[in-house]
Scaffold this motif. Structure first.
Motif, mmCIF file in Angstrom:
data_model
loop_
_atom_site.group_PDB
_atom_site.id
_atom_site.type_symbol
_atom_site.label_atom_id
_atom_site.label_comp_id
_atom_site.label_asym_id
_atom_site.label_seq_id
_atom_site.Cartn_x
_atom_site.Cartn_y
_atom_site.Cartn_z
ATOM 1 N N TYR A 149 0.988 -1.161 0.010
ATOM 2 C CA TYR A 149 0.009 0.074 -0.113
ATOM 3 C C TYR A 149 0.895 1.313 0.030
ATOM 4 O O TYR A 149 1.922 1.197 0.699
ATOM 5 C CB TYR A 149 -0.886 0.112 1.247
ATOM 6 C CG TYR A 149 -1.951 -1.105 1.415
ATOM 7 C CD1 TYR A 149 -2.533 -1.222 2.484
ATOM 8 C CD2 TYR A 149 -2.655 -1.469 0.185
ATOM 9 C CE1 TYR A 149 -3.561 -2.586 2.726
ATOM 10 C CE2 TYR A 149 -3.563 -2.603 0.327
ATOM 11 C CZ TYR A 149 -3.938 -3.063 1.446
ATOM 12 O OH TYR A 149 -4.739 -3.857 1.534
ATOM 13 N N PHE A 177 1.458 5.646 0.100
ATOM 14 C CA PHE A 177 0.822 7.021 0.531
ATOM 15 C C PHE A 177 1.584 8.187 0.216
ATOM 16 O O PHE A 177 2.934 7.861 0.256
ATOM 17 C CB PHE A 177 0.442 6.746 2.195
ATOM 18 C CG PHE A 177 -0.334 5.835 2.559
ATOM 19 C CD1 PHE A 177 0.564 4.526 2.718
ATOM 20 C CD2 PHE A 177 -1.590 5.695 2.616
ATOM 21 C CE1 PHE A 177 -0.440 3.358 3.173
ATOM 22 C CE2 PHE A 177 -2.565 4.771 3.274
ATOM 23 C CZ PHE A 177 -1.704 3.414 3.525
ATOM 24 N N LEU A 209 -4.347 1.537 -2.779
ATOM 25 C CA LEU A 209 -4.479 0.177 -1.986
ATOM 26 C C LEU A 209 -4.425 -0.960 -3.135
ATOM 27 O O LEU A 209 -3.978 -2.060 -3.047
ATOM 28 C CB LEU A 209 -5.714 0.435 -1.096
ATOM 29 C CG LEU A 209 -5.608 1.656 -0.045
ATOM 30 C CD1 LEU A 209 -7.027 1.207 0.447
ATOM 31 C CD2 LEU A 209 -4.546 1.356 0.755
ATOM 32 N N SER A 253 2.220 -2.677 4.085
ATOM 33 C CA SER A 253 1.723 -3.907 3.238
ATOM 34 C C SER A 253 0.351 -4.675 3.809
ATOM 35 O O SER A 253 0.183 -4.689 4.951
ATOM 36 C CB SER A 253 2.804 -4.872 3.314
ATOM 37 O OG SER A 253 2.320 -6.042 2.485
ATOM 38 N N PRO A 254 -0.469 -4.935 2.885
ATOM 39 C CA PRO A 254 -1.647 -5.769 3.324
ATOM 40 C C PRO A 254 -1.399 -7.008 4.151
ATOM 41 O O PRO A 254 -2.233 -7.501 4.893
ATOM 42 C CB PRO A 254 -2.664 -5.966 2.093
ATOM 43 C CG PRO A 254 -1.286 -5.606 0.937
ATOM 44 C CD PRO A 254 -0.257 -4.939 1.454
ATOM 45 N N VAL A 255 -0.184 -7.542 4.041
ATOM 46 C CA VAL A 255 0.388 -8.790 4.667
ATOM 47 C C VAL A 255 0.757 -8.541 6.040
ATOM 48 O O VAL A 255 0.967 -9.381 6.896
ATOM 49 C CB VAL A 255 1.312 -9.604 3.782
ATOM 50 C CG1 VAL A 255 0.925 -9.852 2.700
ATOM 51 C CG2 VAL A 255 2.642 -8.802 3.848
ATOM 52 N N ASP A 256 1.157 -7.202 6.425
ATOM 53 C CA ASP A 256 1.322 -6.887 7.958
ATOM 54 C C ASP A 256 0.348 -6.582 8.449
ATOM 55 O O ASP A 256 -0.428 -5.466 8.841
ATOM 56 C CB ASP A 256 2.264 -5.210 7.716
ATOM 57 C CG ASP A 256 2.592 -5.146 9.014
ATOM 58 O OD1 ASP A 256 3.159 -4.007 9.129
ATOM 59 O OD2 ASP A 256 2.403 -5.481 10.019
ATOM 60 N N THR A 257 -0.597 -7.471 8.914
ATOM 61 C CA THR A 257 -1.672 -7.412 9.716
ATOM 62 C C THR A 257 -1.530 -7.183 11.180
ATOM 63 O O THR A 257 -2.544 -6.946 11.670
ATOM 64 C CB THR A 257 -2.762 -8.699 9.358
ATOM 65 O OG1 THR A 257 -1.818 -9.731 9.904
ATOM 66 C CG2 THR A 257 -3.112 -8.711 7.898
ATOM 67 N N GLY A 258 -0.330 -7.232 11.736
ATOM 68 C CA GLY A 258 0.008 -7.009 12.999
ATOM 69 C C GLY A 258 0.054 -5.404 13.150
ATOM 70 O O GLY A 258 -0.754 -4.924 13.746
ATOM 71 N N ARG A 259 1.362 -4.914 13.000
ATOM 72 C CA ARG A 259 1.672 -3.563 13.251
ATOM 73 C C ARG A 259 0.796 -2.792 12.176
ATOM 74 O O ARG A 259 0.351 -1.551 12.698
ATOM 75 C CB ARG A 259 3.280 -3.407 13.039
ATOM 76 C CG ARG A 259 4.204 -4.192 13.761
ATOM 77 C CD ARG A 259 5.356 -3.566 13.637
ATOM 78 N NE ARG A 259 5.880 -3.106 12.098
ATOM 79 C CZ ARG A 259 6.887 -2.284 12.083
ATOM 80 N NH1 ARG A 259 7.714 -2.194 13.123
ATOM 81 N NH2 ARG A 259 7.216 -1.919 10.965
ATOM 82 N N ARG A 260 0.514 -2.805 10.926
ATOM 83 C CA ARG A 260 0.048 -1.875 9.949
ATOM 84 C C ARG A 260 0.838 -0.566 10.065
ATOM 85 O O ARG A 260 0.048 0.235 9.887
ATOM 86 C CB ARG A 260 -1.421 -1.983 10.457
ATOM 87 C CG ARG A 260 -2.164 -3.249 10.326
ATOM 88 C CD ARG A 260 -3.429 -3.086 10.902
ATOM 89 N NE ARG A 260 -4.438 -1.946 10.336
ATOM 90 C CZ ARG A 260 -5.577 -2.325 9.510
ATOM 91 N NH1 ARG A 260 -5.829 -3.490 9.194
ATOM 92 N NH2 ARG A 260 -6.096 -1.123 9.248
ATOM 93 N N ALA A 261 2.100 -0.601 10.256
ATOM 94 C CA ALA A 261 2.905 0.550 10.512
ATOM 95 C C ALA A 261 3.087 1.177 8.936
ATOM 96 O O ALA A 261 3.201 0.298 8.036
ATOM 97 C CB ALA A 261 3.900 0.391 11.338
ATOM 98 N N LEU A 262 3.477 2.350 8.878
ATOM 99 C CA LEU A 262 4.172 2.998 7.801
ATOM 100 C C LEU A 262 5.564 3.091 7.937
ATOM 101 O O LEU A 262 6.159 3.344 8.781
ATOM 102 C CB LEU A 262 3.504 4.331 7.535
ATOM 103 C CG LEU A 262 1.854 4.467 7.329
ATOM 104 C CD1 LEU A 262 1.423 5.867 7.465
ATOM 105 C CD2 LEU A 262 1.491 3.743 6.255
ATOM 106 N N PHE A 296 8.552 5.483 6.044
ATOM 107 C CA PHE A 296 8.400 6.652 5.563
ATOM 108 C C PHE A 296 9.677 6.911 4.898
ATOM 109 O O PHE A 296 10.843 6.394 5.141
ATOM 110 C CB PHE A 296 8.391 8.144 6.594
ATOM 111 C CG PHE A 296 6.827 8.048 6.978
ATOM 112 C CD1 PHE A 296 6.400 7.296 8.103
ATOM 113 C CD2 PHE A 296 5.951 8.826 6.462
ATOM 114 C CE1 PHE A 296 5.082 7.543 8.506
ATOM 115 C CE2 PHE A 296 4.632 9.046 6.868
ATOM 116 C CZ PHE A 296 4.340 8.482 8.132
#
Lengths: 113, 116
Positions: free
Chosen positions: B32, B34, B51, B95-104, B106
């Motif tokens: 993903y 941004f 996305l 990344s959509p596979v990062d379902t844990g942290r969902r961090a960016l 930069f």
């Protein structure tokens, strides 16, 4: 909605002092994050939380601690301030859906001398 | 691990001229992407996001970006800039596979300086 709020906006600390940076969100987001922004370096993740009672370390957690007792609040604690912690600190939150978009607070500018 | 490279630390441009801010990413999984804007002494505000679906993404304030998977790029463009566009722009990846942290993650940012 106020969104993500942070206090204080500015703070000067002496080496060895401690303080808590406050962060609150009113969007009922499960995910919350703390980043620090150093000049020319982008934002680095310090800690994050996926919900009340659950926190974990990011890329640069040394010298910091967090807690998440409620969905709304995610304070960041500096126990023994060091000059290397001089930075701008941003809190962010994100919902649990598919967006992954993060909403940022206005930041806290911290100087340690 | 993911990384983001913003090749230009500063981009000076005259008002009403077009601008492109470059962003390249590195990732072994799907992404993903941004773009955020930071006005002086303010927090970050989302400009646009990719996305899935159309690779040309339109955002706020007349900005758009194109996702190019083969070149691993996500460059930001605006056909005609205004003085008010002067700000720092950050590219970020998750990344959509990062379902844990969902961090960016930069990039280091690009300072856009619009001159009259």
């Amino acid at each position: 909605n106020a969104g993500v709020t942070q206090t204080p906006k500015f703070r000067i600390l002496k080496i060895g002092q401690s303080m808590t940076l406050q962060c609150a969100q009113d969007m009922n987001h499960n995910y919350m994050y703390w980043y620090r922004q150093d000049p020319g370096m982008g934002l680095k993740l310090i800690y994050y939380s996926v919900g009340a009672g659950i926190t974990d370390k990011g890329e640069v957690p040394n010298g910091y601690n967090v807690s998440r007792s409620t969905t709304e609040d995610f304070p960041l604690r500096l126990e023994l301030a060091a000059p290397s912690q001089t930075s701008v600190y941003f809190c962010a939150s994100s919902e649990s859906g598919k967006s992954y978009e993060q909403y940022f607070g206005p930041g806290t500018r911290l100087t340690v001398t | 691990a993911q990384s983001v490279t913003q090749l230009d630390s500063q981009v000076p441009v005259f008002e009403e001229a077009p601008v492109e801010l470059r962003c390249n990413y590195s990732s072994s999984v799907s992404v993903y992407l941004f773009w955020y804007v930071q006005y002086p002494n303010q927090g970050l505000q989302l400009l646009l996001k990719y996305l899935s679906g159309s690779t040309l993404v339109k955002g706020i304030n007349g900005f758009e970006a194109e996702f190019n998977k083969s070149q691993t790029s996500f460059h930001l463009r605006k056909p005609s800039v205004h003085i008010s566009d002067t700000a720092e722009y950050f590219c970020a990846v998750s990344s959509p596979v990062d379902t844990g942290r969902r961090a960016l993650t930069f990039g280091s940012g690009t300072r856009l300086q619009v001159q009259p």
